[in-house]
Design a protein around this motif. Structure first.
Motif, PDB file in Angstrom:
ATOM      1  N   TRP A 124       0.712   1.147  -7.015  1.00 51.72           N
ATOM      2  CA  TRP A 124       0.445   2.801  -7.170  1.00 51.72           C
ATOM      3  C   TRP A 124      -0.401   3.155  -6.033  1.00 51.72           C
ATOM      4  O   TRP A 124      -1.351   2.655  -5.375  1.00 51.72           O
ATOM      5  N   GLY A 125       0.194   4.544  -5.716  1.00 51.72           N
ATOM      6  CA  GLY A 125      -0.929   5.434  -4.803  1.00 51.72           C
ATOM      7  C   GLY A 125      -1.759   6.176  -5.441  1.00 51.72           C
ATOM      8  O   GLY A 125      -2.153   5.905  -6.842  1.00 51.72           O
ATOM      9  N   GLN A 126      -2.748   6.812  -4.691  1.00 53.89           N
ATOM     10  CA  GLN A 126      -3.867   7.289  -5.214  1.00 53.89           C
ATOM     11  C   GLN A 126      -3.482   8.690  -5.850  1.00 53.89           C
ATOM     12  O   GLN A 126      -4.244   9.262  -6.792  1.00 53.89           O
ATOM     13  N   VAL A 171       0.705   5.442   0.282  1.00 54.09           N
ATOM     14  CA  VAL A 171      -0.316   6.766   0.312  1.00 54.09           C
ATOM     15  C   VAL A 171       0.995   7.957   0.415  1.00 54.09           C
ATOM     16  O   VAL A 171       1.688   8.267   0.956  1.00 54.09           O
ATOM     17  N   THR A 209      -1.568  12.751  -5.809  1.00 56.04           N
ATOM     18  CA  THR A 209      -1.556  14.053  -5.030  1.00 56.04           C
ATOM     19  C   THR A 209      -1.484  15.330  -5.939  1.00 56.04           C
ATOM     20  O   THR A 209      -0.577  15.126  -6.878  1.00 56.04           O
ATOM     21  N   GLN A 225       0.964  -0.980   0.097  1.00 56.87           N
ATOM     22  CA  GLN A 225       0.024  -0.081   0.051  1.00 56.87           C
ATOM     23  C   GLN A 225       0.877   1.231   0.028  1.00 56.87           C
ATOM     24  O   GLN A 225       2.032   1.326   0.827  1.00 56.87           O
ATOM     25  N   TYR A 264       2.057  10.824  -8.711  1.00 53.11           N
ATOM     26  CA  TYR A 264       1.800   9.347  -8.211  1.00 53.11           C
ATOM     27  C   TYR A 264       3.201   8.757  -7.595  1.00 53.11           C
ATOM     28  O   TYR A 264       4.055   8.908  -8.342  1.00 53.11           O
TER      29      TYR A 264
END
Length: 124
Positions: free
Chosen positions: A114-116, A5, A118, A3, A95
């Protein structure tokens, strides 16, 4: 699974600085490299920078070399992207990504996690 973030995006004037962080958790023992990519509206996702999991090796896109610095806090499993001398063309969603092998670091399709994302906005 791993995960990711991200944090630290925002709005800044041209010439300013921002610091992005990406915290990795989960099966991080499988990760050999982490990278940052960005995607502006109507454009493809592009490579920004990458770092080996050990933190010893770094890689940069020509467009950011000398302005951005990627680093890793090994104790926190966190990758940091320090962005200085920002330009309006740096505006994009940024990302964080992780991959299991330290190969083909410039290709987004090669990354496993992959992150979400920003948002980074640089005003002129």
């Amino acid at each position: 699974q791993v995960q990711l973030v991200e944090s630290g995006g925002g709005l800044v004037q041209a010439g300013g600085s921002l610091r992005l962080s990406c915290a990795a958790s989960g099966r991080t023992f499988s990760v050999q490299a982490m990278g940052w990519f960005r995607q502006a509206p109507g454009k493809e996702r592009e490579f920004v920078a990458a770092i080996s999991w050990s933190g010893f090796r770094t890689y940069y896109a020509d467009s950011v070399r000398g302005r951005f610095t990627i680093s890793k806090d090994n104790a926190k499993n966190t990758v940091i992207l320090q962005m200085n001398s920002l330009k309006p063309e740096d505006t994009a969603v940024y990302y964080c990504a992780a991959k299991k092998r330290e190969l083909r670091l410039y290709e987004a399709s090669e990354y496993d996690y992959w992150g979400q994302g920003t948002q980074v906005t640089v005003s002129s």
